[in-house]
Design an enzyme around this catalytic site. Sequence first.
Site, PDB file in Angstrom:
ATOM      1  N   ASN A  95       0.801  -1.226   0.000  1.00 51.78           N
ATOM      2  CA  ASN A  95       0.000   0.000   0.000  1.00 51.78           C
ATOM      3  C   ASN A  95       0.831   1.272   0.000  1.00 51.78           C
ATOM      4  O   ASN A  95       0.345   2.343   0.387  1.00 51.78           O
ATOM      5  CB  ASN A  95      -0.956   0.000   1.198  1.00 51.78           C
ATOM      6  CG  ASN A  95      -1.861  -1.213   1.219  1.00 51.78           C
ATOM      7  OD1 ASN A  95      -1.867  -1.962   2.180  1.00 51.78           O
ATOM      8  ND2 ASN A  95      -2.601  -1.442   0.146  1.00 51.78           N
ATOM      9  N   ILE A 103       0.903   6.915   0.239  1.00 51.78           N
ATOM     10  CA  ILE A 103       0.321   5.846   1.047  1.00 51.78           C
ATOM     11  C   ILE A 103      -1.156   5.707   0.725  1.00 51.78           C
ATOM     12  O   ILE A 103      -1.885   6.703   0.670  1.00 51.78           O
ATOM     13  CB  ILE A 103       0.483   6.148   2.553  1.00 51.78           C
ATOM     14  CG1 ILE A 103       1.951   6.406   2.892  1.00 51.78           C
ATOM     15  CG2 ILE A 103      -0.079   5.009   3.404  1.00 51.78           C
ATOM     16  CD1 ILE A 103       2.153   6.971   4.287  1.00 51.78           C
ATOM     17  N   CYS A 104      -1.605   4.472   0.530  1.00 48.75           N
ATOM     18  CA  CYS A 104      -3.020   4.197   0.324  1.00 48.75           C
ATOM     19  C   CYS A 104      -3.606   3.759   1.665  1.00 48.75           C
ATOM     20  O   CYS A 104      -3.469   2.598   2.064  1.00 48.75           O
ATOM     21  CB  CYS A 104      -3.207   3.107  -0.729  1.00 48.75           C
ATOM     22  SG  CYS A 104      -4.936   2.739  -1.094  1.00 48.75           S
ATOM     23  N   LEU A 105      -4.227   4.697   2.370  1.00 46.04           N
ATOM     24  CA  LEU A 105      -4.791   4.430   3.690  1.00 46.04           C
ATOM     25  C   LEU A 105      -6.088   5.220   3.818  1.00 46.04           C
ATOM     26  O   LEU A 105      -6.086   6.448   3.675  1.00 46.04           O
ATOM     27  CB  LEU A 105      -3.793   4.836   4.781  1.00 46.04           C
ATOM     28  CG  LEU A 105      -4.191   4.572   6.228  1.00 46.04           C
ATOM     29  CD1 LEU A 105      -4.409   3.084   6.485  1.00 46.04           C
ATOM     30  CD2 LEU A 105      -3.123   5.104   7.177  1.00 46.04           C
ATOM     31  N   LEU A 138      -1.032  -0.354  -4.110  1.00 44.69           N
ATOM     32  CA  LEU A 138      -0.318   0.628  -4.923  1.00 44.69           C
ATOM     33  C   LEU A 138       0.904  -0.024  -5.560  1.00 44.69           C
ATOM     34  O   LEU A 138       1.378   0.417  -6.596  1.00 44.69           O
ATOM     35  CB  LEU A 138       0.124   1.812  -4.055  1.00 44.69           C
ATOM     36  CG  LEU A 138      -0.911   2.880  -3.720  1.00 44.69           C
ATOM     37  CD1 LEU A 138      -0.296   3.965  -2.863  1.00 44.69           C
ATOM     38  CD2 LEU A 138      -1.509   3.481  -4.985  1.00 44.69           C
TER      39      LEU A 138
END
Length: 217
Positions: A95, A103-105, A138
């Site tokens: 991620n 960051i994919c959060l 990601l």
Amino acid sequence: MERSSILSRNSSALPESGRAAKRLQSELASLMLECVPGVSAFPEADDILTWRGTISSSENSLFSGMRFHLTLKFPLDYPFSPPVVTFTTRCFHPNVDYGSGAICLDILKEHWSSTYTVKTILLSIQSLLDEPNVESPLNVQAASLWEADPAQFRAVCVTKYEEATGEKIMIGESLITSEGKAALAAHSSTSHLQRTTVTLENSRHRTLGRSSSPSFL
């Protein structure tokens, strides 16, 4: 670094950034008093809206022995909008974009709440290290390797971390505790079981499909 000097150093930024700066000053004081294990963050010298954070993972983690630095850039309407958080230390993770550090959060996007704090953000990213969302990666290569072979994932992480930082990380048996080895084995077994179940289900559906097909004389 003395708490009083850090707080006073950034006090001059309060009039310019208003509510966001006051909120961040309060969060800084709380964070310094709590001393949360594995995470830390401080504002840059002349900008209360830009912070430098550090995250370390647990000893049983695939990222054990690694320390990651991040940048947190807060908007003027913080905490009503989330900060932009990026890894400045390259991180091979499902991620995290390895090139940009993005960051994919979800809590940094659509699930952001004004009740969240710098501490919340850092602990969430620390947790993300060991609990990635492989369904929305990601870094597709990292996600595939995480699922297929945790031990190889660890080896790739170590290599990339050493290349990026110049630090040396142990890969071998002495680094990961017995609990950590058991966790890796369980993760690998679970992933294998899930893949096997999907394969069997697909096979069963194909078989049923053939047996239910009409026959013509």
